[in-house]
Motif scaffolding. Structure first.
Motif, PDB file in Angstrom:
ATOM      1  N   LYS A   1      -3.935   2.803  -7.861  1.00 45.14           N
ATOM      2  CA  LYS A   1      -3.848   2.242  -6.514  1.00 45.14           C
ATOM      3  C   LYS A   1      -4.065   0.728  -6.547  1.00 45.14           C
TER       4      LYS A   1
ATOM      5  N   ASP B   1      -1.224  -1.858  -5.412  1.00 42.14           N
ATOM      6  CA  ASP B   1      -1.455  -2.807  -4.310  1.00 42.14           C
ATOM      7  C   ASP B   1      -1.001  -4.215  -4.695  1.00 42.14           C
TER       8      ASP B   1
ATOM      9  N   HIS C   1       1.612   3.938  -5.951  1.00 36.21           N
ATOM     10  CA  HIS C   1       0.268   4.473  -6.205  1.00 36.21           C
ATOM     11  C   HIS C   1       0.256   5.988  -6.360  1.00 36.21           C
ATOM     12  N   GLU C   2       1.363   6.659  -5.982  1.00 36.82           N
ATOM     13  CA  GLU C   2       1.413   8.114  -6.009  1.00 36.82           C
ATOM     14  C   GLU C   2       1.974   8.679  -7.308  1.00 36.82           C
TER      15      GLU C   2
END
Length: 214
Positions: free
Chosen positions: A63, A67, A109-110
Motif C-alpha cells: 500500500k 500510494d 495496492h491490491e
C-alpha cells in the motif's frame, strides 16, 4: 503449471497486463522463484550479476509503494495525450491504454505481489552511459516477465514510482540501500484472468527498418 506455448507465442503475447490481473488469487513464492531462476540466465555486463530482487507481499508495504505510484500517476495521466497521424494504431489505442493505466494506478495496492528489481550502483552516478548501466538488468527483467507469462501470470513494467523523491521513499519502505542500488521499476504480479492474450497492433517492421544508413 506452465502453459503449452511456443517460444514465438510467449514472445508475441506477453502483454502489459493491468485490468486482467486476478487480484484475489494468491501467487506462490515457489512460482516466483522458478521465474527468477530463469531470469538469472539472462546476459549481465561483465558477468557482474549486480542485481537484487525485492518481492513485496506485505499488505502495508504494498500500500505504501502503491500510494507513491498513485500520486505520481495522477500528474502523469493528467498530461495531454500524444498526437498521432490519422489511422496510426497508436492513436487508436491511446484511450484504452490510458483507461487501463488509470485502473492499475488505483488498484496497485491490491495485487498479490509487487516486485522491484534493483541494480548495484546509482544510475545517475554511473561511470558509463545509462544504456550500458541498465543493460545489466533489463534483459533479466524481461526474461522474468516472459517466464511469468509462460506460467499463466502477468505483470506490467511500471516506473512512475521512481519520479521525484518516489524512489527514495520506496527504498525506505522496504529497506533498499538507496545510495548503493538503483531501482529498475515496480512490477505488479498476479495470475491473469484467462490466458488468451493476442499479439498487439504494432507499426510494421518495414516502416522502422534502416539498412546501412538512416
Amino acid at each position: 503449471m506452465a502453459l503449452n506455448l511456443s517460444v514465438d507465442e510467449v514472445l508475441t503475447t506477453t502483454r502489459s497486463v493491468r485490468k486482467r490481473l486476478d487480484l484475489d488469487k494468491p501467487v506462490p513464492r515457489a512460482v516466483l522463484m522458478e521465474c527468477l531462476e530463469l531470469a538469472l540466465q539472462a546476459p549481465t555486463g561483465s558477468n557482474a550479476q549486480g542485481w537484487q530482487w525485492v518481492f513485496v507481499e506485505d499488505a502495508e508495504k504494498r500500500k505504501a509503494i502503491a500510494d507513491i505510484y498513485l500520486t505520481n500517476a495522477r500528474g502523469y495521466l493528467s498530461m495531454p495525450a500524444p498526437e498521432y497521424p490519422e489511422g496510426d494504431t497508436r492513436g487508436d489505442r491511446m484511450g484504452p491504454v490510458r483507461d487501463s493505466a488509470t485502473y492499475l494506478a488505483e488498484h496497485m495496492h491490491e495485487v498479490p505481489v509487487l516486485m522491484i528489481p534493483c541494480l548495484q550502483g546509482r544510475a545517475d552516478e554511473a561511470p558509463l552511459f545509462s544504456a550500458s548501466f541498465w543493460a545489466s538488468l533489463f534483459p533479466a527483467v524481461w526474461s522474468f516477465c516472459l517466464a511469468l507469462r509462460s506460467r499463466g501470470l502477468g505483470s506490467c513494467w511500471t516506473t512512475l514510482h521512481l519520479l521525484g523523491e518516489g524512489e527514495r521513499q520506496a527504498a525506505e519502505v522496504v529497506g533498499i540501500p538507496y545510495d548503493q542500488y538503483s531501482q529498475g521499476g515496480s512490477f505488479p504480479i498476479a495470475y491473469t484472468k484467462g490466458t488468451d492474450f493476442r499479439p498487439a497492433k504494432r507499426l510494421p517492421a518495414e516502416s522502422l527498418t534502416h539498412w546501412n544508413s538512416w
